[in-house]
Design a protein around this motif. Structure first.
Motif, PDB file in Angstrom:
ATOM      1  N   VAL A  17       1.146  -1.289   0.028  1.00 44.55           N
ATOM      2  CA  VAL A  17      -0.013  -0.833   0.235  1.00 44.55           C
ATOM      3  C   VAL A  17       1.362   1.084  -0.070  1.00 44.55           C
ATOM      4  O   VAL A  17       1.200   2.040  -0.341  1.00 44.55           O
ATOM      5  CB  VAL A  17      -0.964  -0.044   1.304  1.00 44.55           C
ATOM      6  N   GLY A  18       2.218   1.289   0.617  1.00 41.75           N
ATOM      7  CA  GLY A  18       3.129   1.955   1.137  1.00 41.75           C
ATOM      8  C   GLY A  18       3.424   2.460  -0.605  1.00 41.75           C
ATOM      9  O   GLY A  18       3.503   3.470  -0.910  1.00 41.75           O
ATOM     10  N   LEU A  19       3.813   1.553  -1.130  1.00 43.04           N
ATOM     11  CA  LEU A  19       4.415   1.139  -2.750  1.00 43.04           C
ATOM     12  C   LEU A  19       3.583   2.089  -3.733  1.00 43.04           C
ATOM     13  O   LEU A  19       3.889   3.101  -4.577  1.00 43.04           O
ATOM     14  CB  LEU A  19       5.073   0.207  -2.635  1.00 43.04           C
ATOM     15  N   PHE A  20       2.052   1.769  -3.384  1.00 47.08           N
ATOM     16  CA  PHE A  20       1.328   2.314  -4.508  1.00 47.08           C
ATOM     17  C   PHE A  20       1.178   3.275  -4.254  1.00 47.08           C
ATOM     18  O   PHE A  20       0.763   4.343  -4.884  1.00 47.08           O
ATOM     19  CB  PHE A  20      -0.452   1.003  -4.300  1.00 47.08           C
ATOM     20  N   ASP A  56      -6.582 -11.944  -4.974  1.00 41.18           N
ATOM     21  CA  ASP A  56      -7.989 -11.579  -5.151  1.00 41.18           C
ATOM     22  C   ASP A  56      -7.938  -9.467  -5.329  1.00 41.18           C
ATOM     23  O   ASP A  56      -8.281  -8.712  -5.354  1.00 41.18           O
ATOM     24  CB  ASP A  56      -8.881 -10.428  -3.573  1.00 41.18           C
ATOM     25  N   ILE A  57      -6.214  -9.578  -6.185  1.00 34.15           N
ATOM     26  CA  ILE A  57      -5.806  -8.363  -6.917  1.00 34.15           C
ATOM     27  C   ILE A  57      -6.176  -8.414  -7.836  1.00 34.15           C
ATOM     28  O   ILE A  57      -6.276  -9.502  -9.264  1.00 34.15           O
ATOM     29  CB  ILE A  57      -4.174  -8.292  -6.971  1.00 34.15           C
ATOM     30  N   VAL A 285      -2.147  14.510   8.898  1.00 37.26           N
ATOM     31  CA  VAL A 285      -1.318  12.867   8.399  1.00 37.26           C
ATOM     32  C   VAL A 285      -2.666  12.174   8.263  1.00 37.26           C
ATOM     33  O   VAL A 285      -3.659  11.729   8.986  1.00 37.26           O
ATOM     34  CB  VAL A 285      -1.519  12.733  10.356  1.00 37.26           C
ATOM     35  N   PHE A 286      -1.984  10.918   7.612  1.00 36.65           N
ATOM     36  CA  PHE A 286      -3.342  10.599   6.595  1.00 36.65           C
ATOM     37  C   PHE A 286      -2.341   9.350   7.556  1.00 36.65           C
ATOM     38  O   PHE A 286      -1.662   8.341   7.533  1.00 36.65           O
ATOM     39  CB  PHE A 286      -2.720  10.768   5.167  1.00 36.65           C
ATOM     40  N   ALA A 287      -3.800   7.625   7.384  1.00 28.10           N
ATOM     41  CA  ALA A 287      -3.397   6.555   6.861  1.00 28.10           C
ATOM     42  C   ALA A 287      -3.870   5.664   5.979  1.00 28.10           C
ATOM     43  O   ALA A 287      -5.443   6.201   5.894  1.00 28.10           O
ATOM     44  CB  ALA A 287      -3.971   6.324   8.396  1.00 28.10           C
ATOM     45  N   ILE A 288      -3.348   4.695   5.638  1.00 32.62           N
ATOM     46  CA  ILE A 288      -4.221   3.642   4.711  1.00 32.62           C
ATOM     47  C   ILE A 288      -3.966   2.556   5.444  1.00 32.62           C
ATOM     48  O   ILE A 288      -2.814   2.546   5.917  1.00 32.62           O
ATOM     49  CB  ILE A 288      -4.311   4.348   3.495  1.00 32.62           C
ATOM     50  N   GLY A 289      -4.302   1.572   4.805  1.00 35.11           N
ATOM     51  CA  GLY A 289      -3.260   0.093   4.540  1.00 35.11           C
ATOM     52  C   GLY A 289      -4.510  -0.667   6.106  1.00 35.11           C
ATOM     53  O   GLY A 289      -5.800  -0.106   6.785  1.00 35.11           O
ATOM     54  N   ASP A 290      -3.602  -1.004   6.380  1.00 36.06           N
ATOM     55  CA  ASP A 290      -4.407  -2.517   7.903  1.00 36.06           C
ATOM     56  C   ASP A 290      -4.127  -1.366   8.849  1.00 36.06           C
ATOM     57  O   ASP A 290      -5.376  -1.671   9.721  1.00 36.06           O
ATOM     58  CB  ASP A 290      -3.441  -3.507   7.865  1.00 36.06           C
ATOM     59  N   ILE A 291      -3.109  -0.129   9.367  1.00 36.40           N
ATOM     60  CA  ILE A 291      -3.622   0.322   9.964  1.00 36.40           C
ATOM     61  C   ILE A 291      -4.752   1.859  10.867  1.00 36.40           C
ATOM     62  O   ILE A 291      -4.673   1.424  11.572  1.00 36.40           O
ATOM     63  CB  ILE A 291      -2.234   1.277   9.937  1.00 36.40           C
ATOM     64  N   LYS A 299     -10.244  -4.927   5.305  1.00 40.81           N
ATOM     65  CA  LYS A 299      -8.379  -5.612   5.158  1.00 40.81           C
ATOM     66  C   LYS A 299      -7.814  -6.065   4.432  1.00 40.81           C
ATOM     67  O   LYS A 299      -7.793  -7.350   4.414  1.00 40.81           O
ATOM     68  CB  LYS A 299      -8.154  -6.053   6.657  1.00 40.81           C
ATOM     69  N   LEU A 300      -8.609  -5.386   2.932  1.00 41.32           N
ATOM     70  CA  LEU A 300      -7.912  -6.052   1.860  1.00 41.32           C
ATOM     71  C   LEU A 300      -7.000  -5.227   0.781  1.00 41.32           C
ATOM     72  O   LEU A 300      -6.849  -4.252   1.578  1.00 41.32           O
ATOM     73  CB  LEU A 300      -9.149  -6.738   0.866  1.00 41.32           C
ATOM     74  N   ILE A 301      -5.882  -5.379   0.350  1.00 37.36           N
ATOM     75  CA  ILE A 301      -4.341  -4.986  -0.247  1.00 37.36           C
ATOM     76  C   ILE A 301      -5.313  -4.353  -1.117  1.00 37.36           C
ATOM     77  O   ILE A 301      -5.123  -2.530  -1.735  1.00 37.36           O
ATOM     78  CB  ILE A 301      -3.626  -5.843  -1.116  1.00 37.36           C
ATOM     79  N   LEU A 302      -6.063  -4.741  -1.864  1.00 38.50           N
ATOM     80  CA  LEU A 302      -6.892  -3.771  -2.569  1.00 38.50           C
ATOM     81  C   LEU A 302      -7.656  -2.370  -2.346  1.00 38.50           C
ATOM     82  O   LEU A 302      -7.170  -1.405  -2.809  1.00 38.50           O
ATOM     83  CB  LEU A 302      -8.489  -4.393  -3.944  1.00 38.50           C
ATOM     84  N   GLN A 303      -8.296  -3.091  -1.476  1.00 39.79           N
ATOM     85  CA  GLN A 303      -8.804  -1.809  -0.493  1.00 39.79           C
ATOM     86  C   GLN A 303      -7.966  -0.498  -0.299  1.00 39.79           C
ATOM     87  O   GLN A 303      -7.806   0.875  -0.519  1.00 39.79           O
ATOM     88  CB  GLN A 303      -9.486  -1.671   1.162  1.00 39.79           C
ATOM     89  N   GLY A 304      -6.376  -1.238   0.612  1.00 40.58           N
ATOM     90  CA  GLY A 304      -5.359  -0.536   0.665  1.00 40.58           C
ATOM     91  C   GLY A 304      -5.456   0.548   0.122  1.00 40.58           C
ATOM     92  O   GLY A 304      -5.010   1.734  -0.442  1.00 40.58           O
ATOM     93  N   PHE A 305      -5.346   0.507  -1.194  1.00 38.19           N
ATOM     94  CA  PHE A 305      -5.105   0.288  -2.802  1.00 38.19           C
ATOM     95  C   PHE A 305      -5.660   1.639  -3.047  1.00 38.19           C
ATOM     96  O   PHE A 305      -5.189   3.443  -3.545  1.00 38.19           O
ATOM     97  CB  PHE A 305      -4.643  -0.013  -3.965  1.00 38.19           C
TER      98      PHE A 305
END
Length: 344
Positions: A17-20, A56-57, A285-291, A299-305
């Motif tokens: 998620v950080g990379l995206f 699920d990507i 300050v923003f927060a994304i992904g599982d945190i 808690k899905l990678i695609l939602q983090g994207f």
């Protein structure tokens, strides 16, 4: 001498998620720096299960976690985000438009906004309460992560747990392990329904043995070499499962570390954010992904994207208040040429 780094956005966490997020910021011509406590990018995907298939990507019926990270790295490469690996962010000072982050290596990162993509924070496995466990951990008889499936070729594997990791690895090790036995205290699994259905079909074909309803009771072996896993049913009856390796998948313990002391609103060790922007209780300050957490969060990678894209667009007016952002599809504008998104 303290190293000073200037950038538009600091991204804490270099998992998928950080990379995206670095890519999305680059598409908006914003520079970024990725900071991670691990020595390589990829977060859990790299450190814990690079060969684990992810199903699920979008656009990938199946892709190994390590390959996903490699693709994300190529995707963000045109924007040349700086990476500070093997560092932990210790301090956050300042306000929106003028933050300063300090690392345990002495770097000082000045930025206008911050994205926290730290996943579960500092993570470690939840260990089963079994006598003599540490001796088998040291010999490889008990493993919490699978970095290479080939390491388990021809081994008798016992998998314990009822979540996605237990189900996915039971499926992924078919044809590699000599035998696979799945221990769970009840028939229902907390895994993706299709994966659980695949496991049921694999059990019907004899590819996997289901040991239900049982739970781990003891380990047996000599000099740290695992020979059998003892399991107990709900009535106290026990039986031995011949085994070379035990894979207990009971989730990860979560520690936010210094982030937990930055005055951000928390809910069960997660950061509460505004769903439309992923902004925390601290402006800028923003927060994304599982945190991150909010009503309806998955808690899905695609939602983090998706959260990475929303956060990037919410950050643009903070960094470029005098530049109107006209949304365009990437199919129309492509990757910006000659971008000035590299930090300095």
């Amino acid at each position: 001498m303290t190293q000073q780094i200037e950038t538009d956005v600091a991204i804490v966490g270099a998992g998928p998620v950080g990379l995206f997020a670095a890519f999305e910021l680059g598409m908006l011509k914003l520079s970024s720096v990725l900071i991670d406590a691990l020595s390589e990018i990829g977060g859990q995907c790299t450190a814990l299960y690079p060969e684990k298939p992810i199903y699920d990507i979008p656009g990938h019926p199946a892709i190994e976690a390590g390959d996903l990270i490699a693709n994300l790295e190529r995707q963000m490469a045109p924007f040349r985000p700086a990476t500070l690996l093997g560092r932990r962010v210790e301090t956050l000072e300042g306000t929106q438009g003028g933050f300063t982050l300090g690392t345990d290596r002495g770097e000082s990162i000045r930025c206008k906004a911050v994205i926290l993509a730290a996943g579960a924070g500092a993570f470690g496995p939840n260990r089963p309460p079994l006598a003599g466990l540490s001796a088998y951990e040291g010999s490889g008889g008990v493993q919490y992560y699978v970095r290479r499936r080939e390491d388990l070729r021809g081994r008798r594997v016992v998998i314990a747990g009822g979540g996605d990791s237990a189900v996915d690895w039971a499926l992924a090790l078919r044809g590699i392990a000599a035998s696979i036995q799945v221990v769970h205290r009840r028939p229902k699994f907390r895994a993706a329904p299709e994966s659980a259905a695949q496991l049921d079909r694999a059990a019907e074909r004899g590819e996997v043995e289901m040991v239900i309803p049982y739970q781990l009771h003891a380990l047996h072996g000599t000099d740290g070499k695992l020979e059998a896993v003892e399991v107990a049913d709900l009535d106290g009856g026990t039986k031995l499962l011949p085994a070379d390796v035990l894979l207990p998948f009971f989730g990860l313990s979560m520690d936010l570390g210094p982030i937990g002391g930055w005055g951000l609103d928390l809910e069960r060790h997660h950061l509460k954010v505004t769903p439309a922007t992923c902004e925390t209780s601290r402006p800028g300050v923003f927060a994304i992904g599982d945190i991150a957490t909010y009503p309806g969060k998955l808690k899905l990678i695609l939602q983090g994207f998706s959260e990475a894209a929303m956060a990037a667009h919410a950050i643009h007016p903070i960094v470029r208040p005098d530049v109107a952002l006209h949304f365009e599809y990437s199919t129309s504008k492509g990757v910006p040429a000659g971008t000035d998104a590299a930090p300095h």
